[in-house]
Design a protein around this motif. Sequence first.
Motif, PDB file in Angstrom:
ATOM      1  N   SER A  39      -7.906 -30.042  39.560  1.00  0.00           N
ATOM      2  CA  SER A  39      -8.304 -30.929  40.649  1.00  0.00           C
ATOM      3  C   SER A  39      -8.676 -32.312  40.130  1.00  0.00           C
ATOM      4  O   SER A  39      -9.333 -32.449  39.092  1.00  0.00           O
ATOM      5  CB  SER A  39      -9.508 -30.331  41.387  1.00  0.00           C
ATOM      6  OG  SER A  39     -10.052 -31.260  42.302  1.00  0.00           O
ATOM      7  N   THR A  40      -8.248 -33.338  40.849  1.00  0.00           N
ATOM      8  CA  THR A  40      -8.602 -34.711  40.476  1.00  0.00           C
ATOM      9  C   THR A  40      -9.995 -35.088  40.976  1.00  0.00           C
ATOM     10  O   THR A  40     -10.489 -36.163  40.669  1.00  0.00           O
ATOM     11  CB  THR A  40      -7.573 -35.709  41.047  1.00  0.00           C
ATOM     12  OG1 THR A  40      -7.537 -35.557  42.487  1.00  0.00           O
ATOM     13  CG2 THR A  40      -6.188 -35.448  40.469  1.00  0.00           C
ATOM     14  N   ASP A  41     -10.603 -34.206  41.761  1.00  0.00           N
ATOM     15  CA  ASP A  41     -11.947 -34.462  42.298  1.00  0.00           C
ATOM     16  C   ASP A  41     -12.768 -33.177  42.224  1.00  0.00           C
ATOM     17  O   ASP A  41     -13.169 -32.619  43.242  1.00  0.00           O
ATOM     18  CB  ASP A  41     -11.837 -34.960  43.738  1.00  0.00           C
ATOM     19  CG  ASP A  41     -13.175 -35.437  44.301  1.00  0.00           C
ATOM     20  OD1 ASP A  41     -14.078 -35.740  43.489  1.00  0.00           O
ATOM     21  OD2 ASP A  41     -13.310 -35.483  45.541  1.00  0.00           O
ATOM     22  N   PRO A  42     -13.036 -32.690  40.993  1.00  0.00           N
ATOM     23  CA  PRO A  42     -13.702 -31.390  40.857  1.00  0.00           C
ATOM     24  C   PRO A  42     -15.130 -31.357  41.385  1.00  0.00           C
ATOM     25  O   PRO A  42     -15.651 -30.285  41.682  1.00  0.00           O
ATOM     26  CB  PRO A  42     -13.674 -31.137  39.344  1.00  0.00           C
ATOM     27  CG  PRO A  42     -13.584 -32.497  38.732  1.00  0.00           C
ATOM     28  CD  PRO A  42     -12.732 -33.292  39.685  1.00  0.00           C
ATOM     29  N   LEU A  43     -15.766 -32.523  41.517  1.00  0.00           N
ATOM     30  CA  LEU A  43     -17.130 -32.575  42.039  1.00  0.00           C
ATOM     31  C   LEU A  43     -17.171 -33.131  43.457  1.00  0.00           C
ATOM     32  O   LEU A  43     -18.198 -33.673  43.898  1.00  0.00           O
ATOM     33  CB  LEU A  43     -18.014 -33.406  41.113  1.00  0.00           C
ATOM     34  CG  LEU A  43     -18.755 -32.642  39.994  1.00  0.00           C
ATOM     35  CD1 LEU A  43     -19.694 -31.592  40.572  1.00  0.00           C
ATOM     36  CD2 LEU A  43     -17.791 -32.007  39.018  1.00  0.00           C
ATOM     37  N   GLY A  44     -16.076 -32.972  44.182  1.00  0.00           N
ATOM     38  CA  GLY A  44     -16.039 -33.411  45.571  1.00  0.00           C
ATOM     39  C   GLY A  44     -17.083 -32.731  46.429  1.00  0.00           C
ATOM     40  O   GLY A  44     -17.480 -33.246  47.468  1.00  0.00           O
ATOM     41  N   GLY A  74     -28.673 -22.828  41.376  1.00  0.00           N
ATOM     42  CA  GLY A  74     -27.886 -24.051  41.525  1.00  0.00           C
ATOM     43  C   GLY A  74     -26.419 -23.752  41.783  1.00  0.00           C
ATOM     44  O   GLY A  74     -26.057 -22.686  42.286  1.00  0.00           O
ATOM     45  N   GLN A  75     -25.573 -24.706  41.452  1.00  0.00           N
ATOM     46  CA  GLN A  75     -24.147 -24.568  41.692  1.00  0.00           C
ATOM     47  C   GLN A  75     -23.593 -23.277  41.076  1.00  0.00           C
ATOM     48  O   GLN A  75     -23.936 -22.931  39.942  1.00  0.00           O
ATOM     49  CB  GLN A  75     -23.401 -25.768  41.110  1.00  0.00           C
ATOM     50  CG  GLN A  75     -21.888 -25.658  41.094  1.00  0.00           C
ATOM     51  CD  GLN A  75     -21.273 -25.560  42.483  1.00  0.00           C
ATOM     52  OE1 GLN A  75     -21.758 -26.187  43.416  1.00  0.00           O
ATOM     53  NE2 GLN A  75     -20.211 -24.784  42.625  1.00  0.00           N
ATOM     54  N   ASP A  76     -22.740 -22.596  41.826  1.00  0.00           N
ATOM     55  CA  ASP A  76     -22.067 -21.398  41.308  1.00  0.00           C
ATOM     56  C   ASP A  76     -21.022 -21.853  40.297  1.00  0.00           C
ATOM     57  O   ASP A  76     -19.936 -22.311  40.669  1.00  0.00           O
ATOM     58  CB  ASP A  76     -21.412 -20.634  42.459  1.00  0.00           C
ATOM     59  CG  ASP A  76     -20.845 -19.294  42.022  1.00  0.00           C
ATOM     60  OD1 ASP A  76     -20.392 -19.199  40.860  1.00  0.00           O
ATOM     61  OD2 ASP A  76     -20.853 -18.360  42.826  1.00  0.00           O
ATOM     62  N   LEU A  77     -21.338 -21.732  39.016  1.00  0.00           N
ATOM     63  CA  LEU A  77     -20.451 -22.241  37.974  1.00  0.00           C
ATOM     64  C   LEU A  77     -19.179 -21.406  37.831  1.00  0.00           C
ATOM     65  O   LEU A  77     -18.148 -21.933  37.395  1.00  0.00           O
ATOM     66  CB  LEU A  77     -21.192 -22.320  36.639  1.00  0.00           C
ATOM     67  CG  LEU A  77     -22.310 -23.368  36.581  1.00  0.00           C
ATOM     68  CD1 LEU A  77     -22.954 -23.383  35.208  1.00  0.00           C
ATOM     69  CD2 LEU A  77     -21.777 -24.757  36.931  1.00  0.00           C
ATOM     70  N   ARG A  78     -19.233 -20.132  38.193  1.00  0.00           N
ATOM     71  CA  ARG A  78     -18.013 -19.328  38.151  1.00  0.00           C
ATOM     72  C   ARG A  78     -16.992 -19.869  39.149  1.00  0.00           C
ATOM     73  O   ARG A  78     -15.805 -19.987  38.849  1.00  0.00           O
ATOM     74  CB  ARG A  78     -18.326 -17.864  38.425  1.00  0.00           C
ATOM     75  CG  ARG A  78     -19.066 -17.171  37.280  1.00  0.00           C
ATOM     76  CD  ARG A  78     -19.272 -15.703  37.559  1.00  0.00           C
ATOM     77  NE  ARG A  78     -19.844 -15.020  36.406  1.00  0.00           N
ATOM     78  CZ  ARG A  78     -21.143 -14.999  36.125  1.00  0.00           C
ATOM     79  NH1 ARG A  78     -21.994 -15.634  36.912  1.00  0.00           N
ATOM     80  NH2 ARG A  78     -21.593 -14.366  35.048  1.00  0.00           N
ATOM     81  N   GLU A  79     -17.477 -20.187  40.324  1.00  0.00           N
ATOM     82  CA  GLU A  79     -16.592 -20.791  41.321  1.00  0.00           C
ATOM     83  C   GLU A  79     -16.119 -22.163  40.858  1.00  0.00           C
ATOM     84  O   GLU A  79     -14.958 -22.535  41.043  1.00  0.00           O
ATOM     85  CB  GLU A  79     -17.315 -20.906  42.664  1.00  0.00           C
ATOM     86  CG  GLU A  79     -16.456 -21.458  43.786  1.00  0.00           C
ATOM     87  CD  GLU A  79     -17.240 -21.592  45.077  1.00  0.00           C
ATOM     88  OE1 GLU A  79     -17.017 -20.775  45.996  1.00  0.00           O
ATOM     89  OE2 GLU A  79     -18.067 -22.526  45.171  1.00  0.00           O
ATOM     90  N   HIS A  80     -17.024 -22.906  40.226  1.00  0.00           N
ATOM     91  CA  HIS A  80     -16.681 -24.249  39.765  1.00  0.00           C
ATOM     92  C   HIS A  80     -15.624 -24.217  38.660  1.00  0.00           C
ATOM     93  O   HIS A  80     -14.736 -25.077  38.612  1.00  0.00           O
ATOM     94  CB  HIS A  80     -17.940 -24.959  39.264  1.00  0.00           C
ATOM     95  CG  HIS A  80     -17.718 -26.391  38.876  1.00  0.00           C
ATOM     96  ND1 HIS A  80     -17.185 -27.322  39.735  1.00  0.00           N
ATOM     97  CD2 HIS A  80     -17.943 -27.042  37.703  1.00  0.00           C
ATOM     98  CE1 HIS A  80     -17.099 -28.494  39.119  1.00  0.00           C
ATOM     99  NE2 HIS A  80     -17.550 -28.347  37.886  1.00  0.00           N
ATOM    100  N   VAL A  81     -15.686 -23.215  37.783  1.00  0.00           N
ATOM    101  CA  VAL A  81     -14.665 -23.065  36.738  1.00  0.00           C
ATOM    102  C   VAL A  81     -13.288 -22.911  37.370  1.00  0.00           C
ATOM    103  O   VAL A  81     -12.303 -23.501  36.908  1.00  0.00           O
ATOM    104  CB  VAL A  81     -14.991 -21.866  35.830  1.00  0.00           C
ATOM    105  CG1 VAL A  81     -13.768 -21.473  35.007  1.00  0.00           C
ATOM    106  CG2 VAL A  81     -16.147 -22.212  34.902  1.00  0.00           C
ATOM    107  N   SER A  82     -13.221 -22.146  38.437  1.00  0.00           N
ATOM    108  CA  SER A  82     -11.941 -21.965  39.123  1.00  0.00           C
ATOM    109  C   SER A  82     -11.414 -23.296  39.645  1.00  0.00           C
ATOM    110  O   SER A  82     -10.213 -23.575  39.576  1.00  0.00           O
ATOM    111  CB  SER A  82     -12.103 -20.981  40.290  1.00  0.00           C
ATOM    112  OG  SER A  82     -12.488 -19.710  39.823  1.00  0.00           O
ATOM    113  N   THR A  83     -12.322 -24.128  40.141  1.00  0.00           N
ATOM    114  CA  THR A  83     -11.921 -25.451  40.622  1.00  0.00           C
ATOM    115  C   THR A  83     -11.404 -26.302  39.472  1.00  0.00           C
ATOM    116  O   THR A  83     -10.376 -26.981  39.584  1.00  0.00           O
ATOM    117  CB  THR A  83     -13.109 -26.159  41.305  1.00  0.00           C
ATOM    118  OG1 THR A  83     -13.577 -25.353  42.385  1.00  0.00           O
ATOM    119  CG2 THR A  83     -12.704 -27.533  41.828  1.00  0.00           C
TER     120      THR A  83
END
Length: 263
Positions: free
Chosen positions: A77-82, A63-72
């Motif tokens: 970001s005001t839209d982290p799940l863009g 699924g989603q790369d959570l390591r990359e998502h943590v950086s976001t």
Amino acid sequence: MTEPLLVDRTDAVVTLTLNRPQAMNALDVALKEALRDTLAELETDRSCRAVVLAGAGGSFSAGQDLREHVSTLETGSTDPLGTVRVHYNPIAARLANLPKPVVAAVRGMAAGAGASLAFLADIRIGGPSTSFLMAFAKVGLAADTGASWTLPRLVGHAKAVELLMLAEPVRAEEACRLGLLTRLTDDDEQVLPAAQDLAARLAGGPTVAYGAIKRQLSIADAGTLADALSAEAQAQAICGATADHKAATLAFVAKQKPVFEGH
């Protein structure tokens, strides 16, 4: 640089392999963009008559790369799940609406958006190590990549609620019983070959009719009988005008095996 998505063409079958085995094929931006854009190209590629979706190594996709998502998240970001609008929604729409059969070779774990991708395939083949995990709630999220649409259709509303809220793994045999898997092989090494063999069989079939069947079922799932009848009339008007229909009908009357050209 290693390509995040491998594209292999064998006759009329295109195999798309999520190629981040060191990260269990987690979906980072590069992989999502490659998958989204490649599916867009395949929509109108008449040389492609069936698609196989697979994962490199021992997993389908975490699924989603959570390591990359943590950086976001850490950027504030005001839209982290863009990424849902930019990547996952277009990927889901293109997989579901692709006018040719899609077979998922689900070896090992398919979690979160990775599981959602598999559920968008027309047919899913797994092996002994296959398992699904609707992991969204574990990180405080709701479903995405079409799972809120596919899951109830595959397993029913009540089971979909259970899978999404409890986020417990579903092993291969149970997944097959529930309909999350279409077929189960005896050996993990046979998952991809079995998926490609089935895709090759489908690639030799009436491609226009397969696309019409997919559209029919999508409309019927959400619509009324009147909607379904209208979709059937439209589909038969399209299919009835194809060279494949004429040739196959003549072959049937002559007691011969039809040869479908996909148009």
